[in-house]
Design a protein around this motif. Structure first.
Motif, PDB file in Angstrom:
ATOM      1  N   GLU A 132       0.809  -1.223   0.000  1.00 24.35           N
ATOM      2  CA  GLU A 132       0.000   0.000   0.000  1.00 24.35           C
ATOM      3  C   GLU A 132       0.846   1.278   0.000  1.00 24.35           C
ATOM      4  O   GLU A 132       0.389   2.304  -0.483  1.00 24.35           O
ATOM      5  CB  GLU A 132      -1.035   0.001   1.137  1.00 24.35           C
ATOM      6  N   THR A 133       2.080   1.200   0.500  1.00 26.03           N
ATOM      7  CA  THR A 133       2.926   2.417   0.508  1.00 26.03           C
ATOM      8  C   THR A 133       3.783   2.519  -0.761  1.00 26.03           C
ATOM      9  O   THR A 133       4.595   3.422  -0.890  1.00 26.03           O
ATOM     10  CB  THR A 133       3.876   2.415   1.726  1.00 26.03           C
ATOM     11  N   LYS A 134       3.622   1.558  -1.670  1.00 30.04           N
ATOM     12  CA  LYS A 134       4.523   1.503  -2.838  1.00 30.04           C
ATOM     13  C   LYS A 134       3.837   1.904  -4.144  1.00 30.04           C
ATOM     14  O   LYS A 134       4.424   1.754  -5.216  1.00 30.04           O
ATOM     15  CB  LYS A 134       5.078   0.072  -2.991  1.00 30.04           C
ATOM     16  N   LYS A 135       2.603   2.399  -4.035  1.00 35.06           N
ATOM     17  CA  LYS A 135       1.815   2.681  -5.241  1.00 35.06           C
ATOM     18  C   LYS A 135       2.531   3.558  -6.256  1.00 35.06           C
ATOM     19  O   LYS A 135       2.402   3.357  -7.456  1.00 35.06           O
ATOM     20  CB  LYS A 135       0.510   3.390  -4.840  1.00 35.06           C
ATOM     21  N   ASP A 136       3.292   4.558  -5.752  1.00 37.10           N
ATOM     22  CA  ASP A 136       3.928   5.518  -6.661  1.00 37.10           C
ATOM     23  C   ASP A 136       5.351   5.118  -7.027  1.00 37.10           C
ATOM     24  O   ASP A 136       6.033   5.837  -7.754  1.00 37.10           O
ATOM     25  CB  ASP A 136       3.964   6.910  -6.013  1.00 37.10           C
ATOM     26  N   SER A 137       5.811   3.975  -6.508  1.00 40.06           N
ATOM     27  CA  SER A 137       7.209   3.596  -6.740  1.00 40.06           C
ATOM     28  C   SER A 137       7.402   3.019  -8.135  1.00 40.06           C
ATOM     29  O   SER A 137       6.526   2.341  -8.670  1.00 40.06           O
ATOM     30  CB  SER A 137       7.641   2.535  -5.722  1.00 40.06           C
ATOM     31  N   LEU A 138       8.574   3.254  -8.687  1.00 39.61           N
ATOM     32  CA  LEU A 138       8.933   2.631  -9.962  1.00 39.61           C
ATOM     33  C   LEU A 138       9.519   1.241  -9.671  1.00 39.61           C
ATOM     34  O   LEU A 138      10.147   1.033  -8.627  1.00 39.61           O
ATOM     35  CB  LEU A 138       9.954   3.492 -10.712  1.00 39.61           C
ATOM     36  N   PRO A 139       9.307   0.300 -10.588  1.00 42.24           N
ATOM     37  CA  PRO A 139       9.744  -1.078 -10.355  1.00 42.24           C
ATOM     38  C   PRO A 139      11.207  -1.206  -9.930  1.00 42.24           C
ATOM     39  O   PRO A 139      11.527  -2.014  -9.051  1.00 42.24           O
ATOM     40  CB  PRO A 139       9.517  -1.751 -11.715  1.00 42.24           C
ATOM     41  N   ASN A 140      12.108  -0.380 -10.537  1.00 41.54           N
ATOM     42  CA  ASN A 140      13.532  -0.571 -10.225  1.00 41.54           C
ATOM     43  C   ASN A 140      13.914  -0.104  -8.832  1.00 41.54           C
ATOM     44  O   ASN A 140      15.063  -0.263  -8.418  1.00 41.54           O
ATOM     45  CB  ASN A 140      14.425   0.055 -11.312  1.00 41.54           C
ATOM     46  N   THR A 141      12.963   0.470  -8.084  1.00 45.97           N
ATOM     47  CA  THR A 141      13.251   0.846  -6.699  1.00 45.97           C
ATOM     48  C   THR A 141      12.771  -0.242  -5.733  1.00 45.97           C
ATOM     49  O   THR A 141      12.879  -0.091  -4.525  1.00 45.97           O
ATOM     50  CB  THR A 141      12.573   2.176  -6.322  1.00 45.97           C
ATOM     51  N   LEU A 142      12.231  -1.320  -6.281  1.00 45.20           N
ATOM     52  CA  LEU A 142      11.666  -2.390  -5.436  1.00 45.20           C
ATOM     53  C   LEU A 142      12.573  -3.615  -5.431  1.00 45.20           C
ATOM     54  O   LEU A 142      13.307  -3.860  -6.391  1.00 45.20           O
ATOM     55  CB  LEU A 142      10.288  -2.804  -5.978  1.00 45.20           C
ATOM     56  N   SER A 143      12.465  -4.405  -4.365  1.00 50.64           N
ATOM     57  CA  SER A 143      13.198  -5.676  -4.307  1.00 50.64           C
ATOM     58  C   SER A 143      12.521  -6.688  -5.241  1.00 50.64           C
ATOM     59  O   SER A 143      11.395  -6.465  -5.701  1.00 50.64           O
ATOM     60  CB  SER A 143      13.171  -6.210  -2.877  1.00 50.64           C
ATOM     61  N   GLY A 144      13.198  -7.800  -5.483  1.00 48.82           N
ATOM     62  CA  GLY A 144      12.632  -8.855  -6.328  1.00 48.82           C
ATOM     63  C   GLY A 144      11.297  -9.355  -5.801  1.00 48.82           C
ATOM     64  O   GLY A 144      10.331  -9.518  -6.556  1.00 48.82           O
ATOM     65  N   GLY A 145      11.236  -9.570  -4.494  1.00 50.12           N
ATOM     66  CA  GLY A 145       9.995 -10.063  -3.888  1.00 50.12           C
ATOM     67  C   GLY A 145       8.859  -9.060  -4.049  1.00 50.12           C
ATOM     68  O   GLY A 145       7.722  -9.429  -4.324  1.00 50.12           O
ATOM     69  N   GLN A 146       9.208  -7.770  -3.892  1.00 54.17           N
ATOM     70  CA  GLN A 146       8.180  -6.730  -4.059  1.00 54.17           C
ATOM     71  C   GLN A 146       7.710  -6.667  -5.512  1.00 54.17           C
ATOM     72  O   GLN A 146       6.511  -6.536  -5.783  1.00 54.17           O
ATOM     73  CB  GLN A 146       8.736  -5.358  -3.636  1.00 54.17           C
ATOM     74  N   GLN A 147       8.662  -6.790  -6.443  1.00 54.51           N
ATOM     75  CA  GLN A 147       8.278  -6.751  -7.870  1.00 54.51           C
ATOM     76  C   GLN A 147       7.371  -7.928  -8.210  1.00 54.51           C
ATOM     77  O   GLN A 147       6.407  -7.782  -8.949  1.00 54.51           O
ATOM     78  CB  GLN A 147       9.522  -6.775  -8.756  1.00 54.51           C
TER      79      GLN A 147
END
Ligand code: ADP
Ligand code: MG
Length: 227
Positions: A132-147
């Motif tokens: 819920e806190t990642k809505k505005d994040s770009l994929p490359n700022t996320l970990s593999g599990g988050q992606q």
């Protein structure tokens, strides 16, 4: 109640000495709401089978029924629409669009089908997947599990009745794999969906309610892993 069925399904590649029987006379049946794992060695035909189950590729012969509909009796454009509405795919590589943020990636397929986005439903998915806190994040700022969780959210957003996943934890460490699959399992239960997942990870396969073992394109065994 059956949701997914194959009858004498075959997929052959090449000919003569190069003939590969990727799927060889395969008949399986999967019930609504089941969580089935497909296991087997590399090259045994798992991905080919999953592609046929989802209508991504046409068989050499035989049938796939989804909700009793013979999907390969549909023309290509009808099949594409049927697939988009019925089936959510999750792959090993998350296939997120790098220039779109999490929310945009999730709603993109819905927009392509010119359907209305069910905002509350997607918020619910994001909350349950801890995004819920990642809505505005770009994929490359996320970990593999988050992606991979974003890819799961994208697959769920369309409210498909069937989720097909091909080695969804292939790029994740074992702890993250367990977390992601536990979330996925809870989500499909929550929305009464059917989950068919390829994995070569035994721990993950144990999380399924039933295991189908594939060898050389044939179903070797259907049943619980420790039967
Ligand atoms: P798995 O997912 O279990 O590793 P696949 O379904 O990808 O196996 O492949 C099954 C067999 O079919 C393999 O021998 C593979 O080389 C062959 N195969 C898969 N796709 C193609 C293709 N497009 N052309 C030719 N052979 C293929
Ligand atoms: Mg494969």
């Amino acid at each position: 109640m059956k949701v997914l069925e194959t009858k004498n399904l075959k997929k052959y590649y090449g000919e003569n000495e190069n003939l590969v029987k990727a799927i060889d006379n395969n008949s399986i049946s999967i019930n609504k709401g089941e969580f089935v794992c497909i296991v087997g060695k590399s090259g045994s035909g798992k991905s080919t089978l999953l592609h046929m189950l989802g209508g991504l590729d046409r068989p050499t012969s035989g049938n796939v029924y989804i909700d009793n509909k013979d999907i390969f009796s549909l023309k290509d454009d009808e099949l594409a629409i049927f697939r988009r509405r019925k089936i959510g795919f999750i792959f090993q590589y998350y296939n997120l669009i790098p220039s779109l943020n999490v929310w945009e990636n999730i709603v993109l397929p819905i927009g392509l089908d010119s359907k209305k986005v069910d905002v509350d439903f997607i918020e619910d998915i994001l909350k349950n997947l801890g995004l819920e806190t990642k809505k505005d994040s770009l994929p490359n700022t996320l970990s593999g599990g988050q992606q991979q969780r974003v890819a799961i959210a994208r697959a769920l957003a369309f409210k498909p009745s069937i989720i097909l996943a091909d080695e969804p934890t292939g790029n994740l460490d074992s702890k993250t794999s367990d977390e992601v699959i536990t979330l996925l399992k809870n989500m499909v239960k929550r929305y009464s969906q059917t989950l068919v997942m390829i994995t070569h990870d035994e721990t993950i396969a144990q999380m399924g309610e039933r295991v189908i073992i594939i060898e050389d394109g044939k179903v070797l065994k259907e049943g619980a892993l420790n039967e």
